[in-house]
Design a protein around this motif. Structure first.
Motif, PDB file in Angstrom:
ATOM      1  N   THR A 183       0.837  -1.189   0.000  1.00 43.68           N
ATOM      2  CA  THR A 183       0.000   0.000   0.000  1.00 43.68           C
ATOM      3  C   THR A 183       0.879   1.248   0.000  1.00 43.68           C
ATOM      4  N   GLY A 184       0.622   2.143  -0.918  1.00 43.22           N
ATOM      5  CA  GLY A 184       1.344   3.406  -0.960  1.00 43.22           C
ATOM      6  C   GLY A 184       0.745   4.354   0.067  1.00 43.22           C
ATOM      7  N   SER A 189      -3.694   2.028  -2.652  1.00 45.57           N
ATOM      8  CA  SER A 189      -3.315   3.286  -2.023  1.00 45.57           C
ATOM      9  C   SER A 189      -4.470   3.795  -1.190  1.00 45.57           C
ATOM     10  N   HIS A 197       0.001   6.754  -6.085  1.00 42.87           N
ATOM     11  CA  HIS A 197       1.434   6.504  -6.059  1.00 42.87           C
ATOM     12  C   HIS A 197       1.724   5.550  -7.219  1.00 42.87           C
TER      13      HIS A 197
END
Ligand code: HEC
Ligand code: CU
Length: 333
Positions: free
Chosen positions: A123-124, A161, A166
């Motif tokens: 996960t960004g 995200s 991202h």
């Protein structure tokens, strides 16, 4: 005319020099030094396109030189039309359609997992990476800002995200894929040799976009399995006096409101999981070395090291408290 020929040679010289400079592009973050199946396909595509561009360029220069050299006869009236239709319509259509087909054919195997049974959700976040290893039938193992992969195995990454877009990119291993809020995108990475490679965010995501990097450590299967089993363990309680004091300070300063250290009361979820932070290669998503100094600098000045980051500064803590916290974190291996 002599002048034109000289210019042609100068251009060829520049091209050769440029190409040899490219060949020198190796290292942990180079698309031209592939260490993964996806990156190798992309490098192939790059070299194919470069060779095509050079061939077309050489043909054009050759044609120009030929025209200049043979101006003696009147051109036939059909020549310009032939040149425009052939060189301006037929050639681009054939070449671009070929390239498009070649490029599109390379895409699907790079994105979708074929037969991989290992999944990692990345996960960004602003400005760091949350990493979760899904364990079939078990609880996911969460860590941050570092990825470890076994060599020779295809691993499916599910990318997401929470805040802004991202883009996940490890140039040496594969292509880049956007991380889009509300969606889950996929990428398959299959490292072909061991080593430590560098990943970056490739989509401007805010003030500290350039300060969210991560290491990808590719090791053999046993080493990887040992590491994953160790990551799944809760943190070992501190034993050394300075670290013990650091552990108390960690709880007392409220670090646990945002950070989790499994096996302790710290169970915050909005920030990087610190259960084994001392065993990572960097502090602050590729920013500082994972050493007591790195931890101290980070805790005392995150806003200066990473403008816009959601980690508050703890500069008000006395130096020996910072030292104790750093000793505790460093010991979380
Ligand atoms: C308000 C929430 C919050 C609190 C409280 C907080 N942090 Fe953080 N911390 C963060 C966030 C968010 C990040 C990620 C910042 C980034 O990289 O952009 C972070 C990052 C870190 C990192 C780097 C982690 C890594 O993977 O490299 C360390 C170490 C850290 N914090 C230690 C502490 C300590 C020690 C305390 C208490 C003194 C503390 N934090 C308190 C939110 C918090
Ligand atoms: Cu980003």
């Amino acid at each position: 005319m002599g002048n034109n020929v000289n210019r042609g040679w100068a251009a060829i010289g520049a091209l050769v020099a440029g190409t040899s400079a490219l060949v020198g592009c190796s290292g942990p973050q180079s698309t031209l030094d592939p260490a993964g199946r996806g990156a190798a396909r992309i490098a192939e595509l790059f070299w194919g396109m470069t060779a095509g561009a050079v061939a077309i360029w050489a043909a054009m220069i050759g044609l120009a030189l030929y025209t200049v050299a043979r101006r003696r006869t009147e051109p036939s009236p059909r020549a310009p039309a032939l040149l425009i239709v052939g060189g301006g319509v037929v050639l681009p259509i054939v070449v671009l359609t070929g390239l498009l087909a070649w490029g599109l054919a390379a895409l699907p195997p790079l994105l979708a997992a074929s037969d991989s049974d290992r999944t990692i959700v990345v996960t960004g976040e602003q400005f760091w990476w949350r990493v979760r290893y899904l364990v079939p039938g078990g609880e996911a193992v969460e860590l941050a800002n570092e990825l470890r992969l076994p060599v020779g195995e295809a691993v499916e990454l599910q990318l997401e995200s929470r805040d802004v877009i991202h883009s996940f990119w490890v140039p040496a291993l594969g292509g880049k894929v956007d991380m889009i809020p509300g969606r889950r995108t996929r990428l398959t990475l299959e490292p072909t040799r061991t080593g430590v490679f560098r990943g970056v965010c490739a989509e401007y995501c805010g003030t500290s976009h350039a300060r969210m990097a991560f290491a990808v450590v590719v090791s053999d299967e046993q080493e990887f399995a040992r590491w994953l089993a160790q990551q799944a363990e809760p943190a070992r309680p501190a034993t050394e006096p300075l670290a013990v004091r650091g552990q108390e300070l960690f709880v007392r300063s409220g670090c646990g409101a945002c950070h989790t250290v499994r096996g302790t009361v710290a169970d915050g979820v909005i920030a990087p999981n610190l259960t084994h932070v001392g065993g990572r290669l960097s502090v602050g998503a590729g920013l500082l070395a994972s050493e007591p100094d790195g931890f101290q600098h980070w805790i005392a000045a995150p806003e200066r090291l990473k403008p816009g980051s959601a980690m508050p500064s703890f500069a008000m803590l006395p130096a020996d408290d910072l030292q104790a916290l750093a000793a505790y974190l460093e010991g979380l291996e």
